[in-house]
Design a protein around this motif. Structure first.
Motif, short mmCIF file in Angstrom:
data_model
loop_
_atom_site.label_atom_id
_atom_site.label_comp_id
_atom_site.label_asym_id
_atom_site.label_seq_id
_atom_site.Cartn_x
_atom_site.Cartn_y
_atom_site.Cartn_z
N UNK A 82 43.28 56.57 42.35
CA UNK A 82 42.85 55.61 41.34
C UNK A 82 43.29 54.18 41.64
N UNK A 83 44.19 53.99 42.57
CA UNK A 83 44.63 52.65 42.93
C UNK A 83 43.41 51.89 43.45
N UNK A 84 43.08 50.79 42.81
CA UNK A 84 41.93 49.98 43.20
C UNK A 84 40.63 50.40 42.56
N UNK A 85 40.63 51.48 41.81
CA UNK A 85 39.40 51.94 41.15
C UNK A 85 39.77 52.54 39.79
N UNK A 86 40.54 51.78 39.04
CA UNK A 86 41.06 52.31 37.78
C UNK A 86 40.01 52.45 36.70
N UNK A 87 38.87 51.77 36.85
CA UNK A 87 37.83 51.85 35.82
C UNK A 87 36.46 52.17 36.41
N UNK A 88 36.44 52.77 37.58
CA UNK A 88 35.15 53.15 38.17
C UNK A 88 34.26 51.97 38.53
N UNK A 89 34.85 50.83 38.87
CA UNK A 89 34.08 49.68 39.32
C UNK A 89 33.74 48.67 38.23
N UNK A 90 34.14 48.93 37.02
CA UNK A 90 33.92 47.96 35.93
C UNK A 90 35.08 46.98 35.87
N UNK A 91 34.83 45.82 35.26
CA UNK A 91 35.92 44.89 35.00
C UNK A 91 36.88 45.58 34.05
N UNK A 92 38.15 45.57 34.42
CA UNK A 92 39.16 46.28 33.63
C UNK A 92 40.01 45.34 32.79
N UNK A 93 40.30 44.15 33.30
CA UNK A 93 41.21 43.24 32.63
C UNK A 93 40.54 41.88 32.46
N UNK A 94 40.89 41.22 31.38
CA UNK A 94 40.29 39.95 31.01
C UNK A 94 41.42 38.93 30.85
N UNK A 95 41.56 38.08 31.86
CA UNK A 95 42.64 37.10 31.87
C UNK A 95 42.12 35.82 31.24
N UNK A 96 42.55 35.54 30.00
CA UNK A 96 42.13 34.34 29.29
C UNK A 96 42.98 33.17 29.75
N UNK A 97 42.35 32.01 29.82
CA UNK A 97 43.02 30.80 30.24
C UNK A 97 42.59 29.64 29.35
N UNK A 98 43.42 28.61 29.28
CA UNK A 98 43.06 27.41 28.54
C UNK A 98 42.42 26.37 29.45
N UNK A 99 42.37 26.65 30.77
CA UNK A 99 41.75 25.72 31.73
C UNK A 99 41.19 26.53 32.89
N UNK A 100 39.95 26.92 32.77
CA UNK A 100 39.31 27.77 33.78
C UNK A 100 39.36 27.14 35.16
N UNK A 101 38.95 25.88 35.27
CA UNK A 101 38.81 25.26 36.59
C UNK A 101 40.17 25.08 37.28
N UNK A 102 41.21 24.78 36.53
CA UNK A 102 42.57 24.69 37.10
C UNK A 102 42.96 26.02 37.73
N UNK A 103 42.78 27.11 36.96
CA UNK A 103 43.19 28.41 37.45
C UNK A 103 42.28 28.93 38.55
N UNK A 104 41.00 28.65 38.45
CA UNK A 104 40.06 29.08 39.51
C UNK A 104 40.45 28.43 40.83
N UNK A 105 40.74 27.13 40.80
CA UNK A 105 41.16 26.42 42.03
C UNK A 105 42.47 26.99 42.56
#
Length: 133
Positions: free
Chosen positions: A68-91
């Motif tokens: 299951x390591x690396x495939x904990x949800x069968x290929x679906x998005x498993x976790x949702x990391x919320x941020x207050x500044x998307x572009x800062x964190x994306x960079x």
């Protein structure tokens, strides 16, 4: 009655490599790392500034868990990391070698892009759309 989820389990191959990824690459805080004998540890990480429960990093102990390591949800998005500044964190994530599976996009609920963690599990990096006040 009030209930909360205390933590969510995240199955890993190795405690130390997972701690390094979450703290160095994603910038999470190491909340706890307690040994329970030679093989088992209670390791919790969470996003910086968060007071919410974190991820319990649990080393795979059986062949079924290892699968299951690396495939904990069968290929679906498993976790949702919320941020207050998307572009800062994306960079920052991109600069640290995080692999995004597609370009960032604007959705009705916010700015989002899917990325992979060190094992290939899928996450959303998401800045939720704020309602005008």
């Amino acid at each position: 009655m009030r209930q909360t989820i205390g933590a969510a389990t995240f199955v890993v191959r190795d405690y130390d490599e997972a701690i390094a990824f979450f703290t160095t690459v994603l910038g999470f805080e190491l909340v706890e790392d307690t040994a329970f004998g030679a093989e088992k540890r209670w390791v919790v990480v969470r996003p910086p500034g968060s007071t919410e429960p974190g991820l319990l990093l649990a080393r795979a102990a059986t062949p079924e868990q290892e699968a299951r390591v690396g495939d904990q949800t069968g290929g679906r998005v498993a976790w949702f990391l919320h941020t207050d500044d998307f572009w800062r964190d994306h960079r920052a994530f991109t600069d640290r070698g995080v692999r995004f599976t597609g370009a960032p996009r604007e959705e009705s609920y916010g700015t989002v892009a899917v990325f992979q963690d060190l094992y290939g599990n899928l996450w959303d990096l998401l800045e939720p759309r704020r309602e005008p006040t």
